[in-house]
Scaffold this active site. Structure first.
Site, PDB file in Angstrom:
ATOM      1  N   TYR A  40       0.823  -1.206   0.000  1.00 19.04           N
ATOM      2  CA  TYR A  40       0.000   0.000   0.000  1.00 19.04           C
ATOM      3  C   TYR A  40       0.860   1.261   0.000  1.00 19.04           C
ATOM      4  O   TYR A  40       0.370   2.340  -0.336  1.00 19.04           O
ATOM      5  CB  TYR A  40      -0.920   0.052   1.230  1.00 19.04           C
ATOM      6  CG  TYR A  40      -1.965  -1.036   1.320  1.00 19.04           C
ATOM      7  CD1 TYR A  40      -2.174  -1.942   0.283  1.00 19.04           C
ATOM      8  CD2 TYR A  40      -2.749  -1.161   2.464  1.00 19.04           C
ATOM      9  CE1 TYR A  40      -3.126  -2.942   0.397  1.00 19.04           C
ATOM     10  CE2 TYR A  40      -3.711  -2.152   2.574  1.00 19.04           C
ATOM     11  CZ  TYR A  40      -3.891  -3.055   1.548  1.00 19.04           C
ATOM     12  OH  TYR A  40      -4.834  -4.037   1.670  1.00 19.04           O
ATOM     13  N   HIS A  96       0.282 -11.648   1.923  1.00 23.23           N
ATOM     14  CA  HIS A  96      -0.721 -10.869   1.199  1.00 23.23           C
ATOM     15  C   HIS A  96      -1.381 -11.650   0.062  1.00 23.23           C
ATOM     16  O   HIS A  96      -2.601 -11.601  -0.120  1.00 23.23           O
ATOM     17  CB  HIS A  96      -0.077  -9.591   0.654  1.00 23.23           C
ATOM     18  CG  HIS A  96      -1.061  -8.500   0.390  1.00 23.23           C
ATOM     19  ND1 HIS A  96      -0.719  -7.174   0.400  1.00 23.23           N
ATOM     20  CD2 HIS A  96      -2.395  -8.523   0.108  1.00 23.23           C
ATOM     21  CE1 HIS A  96      -1.792  -6.437   0.141  1.00 23.23           C
ATOM     22  NE2 HIS A  96      -2.816  -7.242  -0.053  1.00 23.23           N
TER      23      HIS A  96
END
Length: 266
Positions: A40, A96
Site C-alpha cells: 500500500y 498478502h
C-alpha cells in the site's frame, strides 16, 4: 487463541495526508483496529497518524501484510515495516497473496512467517487471498491453530461460502475485504430495502451482515461521516429473514482478480 477484532479500518489505496487523516479521524471516533500492507506504500503514514493520535499502542490492533517480492527476505522486510509503523510488534501479519506460480515454495514463506512470530515480531500470523487448496497447505506448513485468519474478498455478491466453511472448520477466522464491493452492493434494492426498514444505510447493512456471519470487516473511508456511520454497523442486528434475503444475492461476482497474482479460486 485467535483474537481478530470484528471491525477495523482498511487503508487500501490511501496514501499521504489522505491516509493520515483517515486513520486520525477513525481513532478519534473509536476505531481500534487498523489494517495496512507493505504494497500500500502507506505504513509510515499509518505509523505517524497512530503516533500522533495519543491512543496507547496496547489499545490498538495493527495488521500488515508481506508483499510477494519480499518472501525471500520476509523477516528483514517485516522489521522495516515495523520501523515505519513505529512499533516493535504487529498484532497480525499476513501473507498478502500466495507466491505467483509458486516462485517461492509455500512451505518456505510460511516457515519464514512462523519464524517472524517466534522472534516476537507479531503476535499472530495469517494469510490473505488463499483458496482452500493453498489454505490447506498453509495449515500443514505451520500447524493447526497457527493461522489466525484468511483475509479474502467477501461481500453479498461473492459470499465465498465453501471457502469460509472450510476455514472456520479448521479454526481459521475469516476477514472480509471489499465488503461493499467497491460500492456496488450499496445500490442493490434488497440491501436498500433492509436499510430502510432499520433506518440504517446500505453500507451498515452489508457490514452488519458479514459480522453477523462471524466474519471481521475492514471498511475504509476518507470522510468522517462515513467512518462514523460504518462504525455504527456494529450495533445493527438483522433478522433471519433479512440474512436469508442477502444470502440470495450471491452471484459469484469478483471485483479483485489481478492478472498474474490471483490464484485458482474456489
Amino acid at each position: 487463541m485467535n483474537t481478530i477484532p470484528p471491525f477495523g479500518l482498511g487503508t487500501f489505496r490511501l496514501q499521504g495526508e489522505v491516509v493520515r487523516a483517515s486513520v486520525r479521524e477513525a481513532l478519534q471516533l473509536g476505531y481500534r483496529a487498523v489494517d495496512t500492507a507493505q504494497i500500500y506504500g502507506n505504513e509510515s503514514d499509518v505509523g505517524q497518524a497512530i503516533a500522533e493520535s495519543g491512543v496507547p499502542r496496547q489499545e490498538l490492533f495493527l495488521t500488515t501484510k508481506i508483499w510477494v517480492e519480499n518472501f525471500g527476505r520476509l523477516v528483514p522486510s517485516l522489521k522495516e515495516s515495523l520501523q515505519q509503523l513505529r512499533t516493535e510488534q504487529a498484532d497480525l501479519v499476513l501473507i498478502h497473496w500466495p507466491s505467483p506460480k509458486n516462485a517461492v515454495p509455500l512451505p518456505e514463506y510460511m516457515a519464514a512467517l512462523a519464524e517472524a512470530k517466534a522472534q516476537g515480531l507479531t503476535r499472530q500470523i495469517g494469510v490473505s487471498n488463499f483458496p482452500i487448496a493453498l489454505l490447506q497447505q498453509a495449515i500443514a506448513a505451520v500447524g493447526a491453530g497457527e493461522i489466525a485468519t484468511n483475509q479474502v474478498e467477501l461481500h453479498p455478491y461473492l459470499q465465498n461460502r465453501k471457502l469460509a466453511e472450510f476455514a472456520l472448520a479448521h479454526d481459521v477466522h475469516v476477514t472480509s475485504y471489499q465488503t461493499l464491493a467497491y460500492g456496488r452492493v450499496l445500490k442493490d434494492p434488497v440491501i436498500a430495502a433492509i436499510a430502510q426498514a432499520h433506518g440504517a444505510t446500505p453500507a451498515q447493512v452489508a457490514l452488519a451482515w458479514a459480522m453477523q456471519l462471524g466474519y471481521s470487516v475492514i471498511p475504509s473511508s476518507t470522510k468522517r461521516e462515513n467512518l462514523a456511520s460504518n462504525l455504527k454497523s456494529r450495533e445493527l442486528r438483522l433478522t433471519e429473514g433479512e440474512m436469508a434475503l442477502i444470502t440470495g444475492l450471491d452471484r459469484g461476482e469478483r471485483v479483485t482478480n489481478p492478472a498474474g497474482l490471483a490464484p485458482a479460486w474456489d
